[in-house]
Write an enzyme that holds these catalytic residues in place. Structure first.
Site, mmCIF file in Angstrom:
data_model
loop_
_atom_site.group_PDB
_atom_site.id
_atom_site.type_symbol
_atom_site.label_atom_id
_atom_site.label_comp_id
_atom_site.label_asym_id
_atom_site.label_seq_id
_atom_site.Cartn_x
_atom_site.Cartn_y
_atom_site.Cartn_z
ATOM 1 N NE ARG A 45 0.140 1.380 3.499
ATOM 2 C CZ ARG A 45 1.092 2.257 3.732
ATOM 3 N NH1 ARG A 45 2.359 1.872 3.806
ATOM 4 N NH2 ARG A 45 0.824 3.521 3.896
ATOM 5 N N GLY A 46 0.264 2.386 -0.177
ATOM 6 C CA GLY A 46 1.014 3.613 -0.381
ATOM 7 C C GLY A 46 1.090 3.901 -1.870
ATOM 8 C CB ALA A 47 0.140 6.891 -3.846
ATOM 9 N NE ARG A 88 -6.357 0.524 -1.892
ATOM 10 C CZ ARG A 88 -5.775 1.069 -0.824
ATOM 11 N NH1 ARG A 88 -4.487 0.846 -0.609
ATOM 12 N NH2 ARG A 88 -6.445 1.829 0.008
ATOM 13 C CD GLN A 197 -3.468 2.581 7.008
ATOM 14 O OE1 GLN A 197 -4.030 2.940 8.047
ATOM 15 N NE2 GLN A 197 -4.080 2.571 5.852
ATOM 16 C CG ASP A 238 -3.246 7.535 -1.370
ATOM 17 O OD1 ASP A 238 -2.994 6.372 -1.686
ATOM 18 O OD2 ASP A 238 -3.053 7.984 -0.222
ATOM 19 C CG ASN A 248 -2.709 11.244 2.830
ATOM 20 O OD1 ASN A 248 -2.082 10.451 2.138
ATOM 21 N ND2 ASN A 248 -2.422 11.438 4.102
ATOM 22 C CE LYS A 249 -5.281 5.131 4.093
ATOM 23 N NZ LYS A 249 -6.058 4.145 3.303
#
Length: 357
Positions: A45-47, A88, A197, A238, A248-249
């Site tokens: 995960r993570g862009a 995603r 996270q 993201d 973002n998250k």
């Protein structure tokens, strides 16, 4: 750092981030459908990491294809792209990674390049993107280090570190670079519910680097800002719209409002591939909705009453007016972002068309 992902002769090897911090285990993806599952299930995960993973997914799909003609392979590449693009929707790097390999394939196919040579070329490009991501993170760190306090505490939300990239990190890369430059920085890491996270991943990797780190429950930031215990905020992204709005998250928007209220700078660190100049503003960014189980259960144990309604958007959008600066490998952007982003973009002729789900 332990590699987040790695191309091996046997497939693409991923550090399973769902098992951290208690287990350091790996998942080997041997075809593009397995890479898609790894992305969808947040094993990776993570862009930035998602973008390179998607590129490797397309590359391994082409490499392992049994097609005997370019026409047959071209049809298969379209299927591979669509399958990976559906994983995603928010992280624009996903579509960037797919497009990088797809465009290379199209160029080679248009020249009637032998399939064996195409396979070698797409794998080489995917592996090159891995190295480029690490280099971009280190350049981001160099560009943004001076923005952080010489001494103080920096708050971060979610994980925008080595684990969210191919190495070094975006937001945490800036922190690493500042510390390497002699800054005395402690880190407050929001736990980042519901997937934790910050508590699981940010704390784990910063402790690996012996960077002083304290985990906060998400609802503690306001009080600590009021007490003067936080000097800066830095997060990843993201997707960044053309006007500087930042996806973002989930929870990032609230942190940005709090930072503005308390006069604390709020920085976003992301590679240029995260900037989506074709999306005018944040209201047009698709927001991924994830499984209710992430909210209802913790470590397999049910935490909520049966039948209760659950809302679980994975991301929120922070309006550009709350963002002090956007740190990229190309330099630091400041408002008005529609102008600074366009100025940076006008010099770029390499951006591929995106493959959307």
């Amino acid at each position: 750092m332990i590699p987040t992902l790695e191309w091996l002769p046997t497939g693409v090897n991923f550090l399973d981030q769902t098992k951290l911090p208690l287990e350091e285990t790996y998942v080997l993806a041997t075809d593009y459908k397995q890479v898609a599952t790894v992305i969808r299930d947040m094993i990776v995960r993570g862009a930035p990491a998602i973008g390179v993973s998607a590129a490797m997914g397309v590359a391994i799909g082409i490499q392992r294809s049994q097609a005997t003609s370019l026409a047959e392979l071209t049809k298969e590449v379209a299927e591979i792209d669509a399958h990976l693009a559906a994983t995603r929707p928010t992280a624009v790097n996903l579509f960037w990674g797919i497009a990088e390999i797809r465009n290379l394939y199209n160029n080679l196919a248009a020249k009637n390049t032998p399939i064996s040579e195409i396979k070698e070329a797409v794998v080489a490009r995917a592996r090159q993107m891995y190295d480029e991501d690490i280099a971009a993170c280190k350049q981001m760190g160099a560009n943004g280090a001076s923005l952080l306090p010489k001494q103080g505490t920096v708050l971060t939300h979610c994980n925008a570190g080595a684990l969210a990239t191919c190495g070094y990190g975006s937001a945490l890369g800036v922190i690493r670079a500042a510390i390497e430059a002699g800054h005395k920085i402690d880190v407050f890491a929001d736990e980042t519910r519901p997937f934790l996270q910050g508590a699981r991943l940010t704390a784990w990797e910063l402790m690996k680097d012996n960077i002083p780190t304290t985990v906060l429950c998400d609802n503690m930031a306001a009080s600590l800002m009021y007490q003067g215990k936080i000097q800066a905020v830095i997060v990843g992204a993201d997707r960044i719209a053309a006007n500087g709005d930042v996806a973002n998250k989930i929870g990032t928007y609230g942190v940005a409002i709090l930072a503005k209220e308390h006069g604390i700078p709020f920085y976003v660190a992301a590679p240029w591939s995260t900037i989506d100049i074709k999306t005018a503003h944040g209201g047009l960014i698709p927001i991924e909705q994830r499984s209710a189980l992430e909210v209802t259960h913790s470590n397999g144990k049910q935490m909520t009453p049966d039948g209760v309604g659950i809302e679980n958007p994975a991301f929120d959008v922070t309006p550009a007016k709350y963002v002090t600066a956007i740190i990229t490998e190309r330099g630091v952007l400041t408002g008005p972002y529609n102008e600074s982003i366009q100025a940076f973009a006008s010099a770029d002729t390499t951006q591929p068309a995106l493959v959307e789900a």
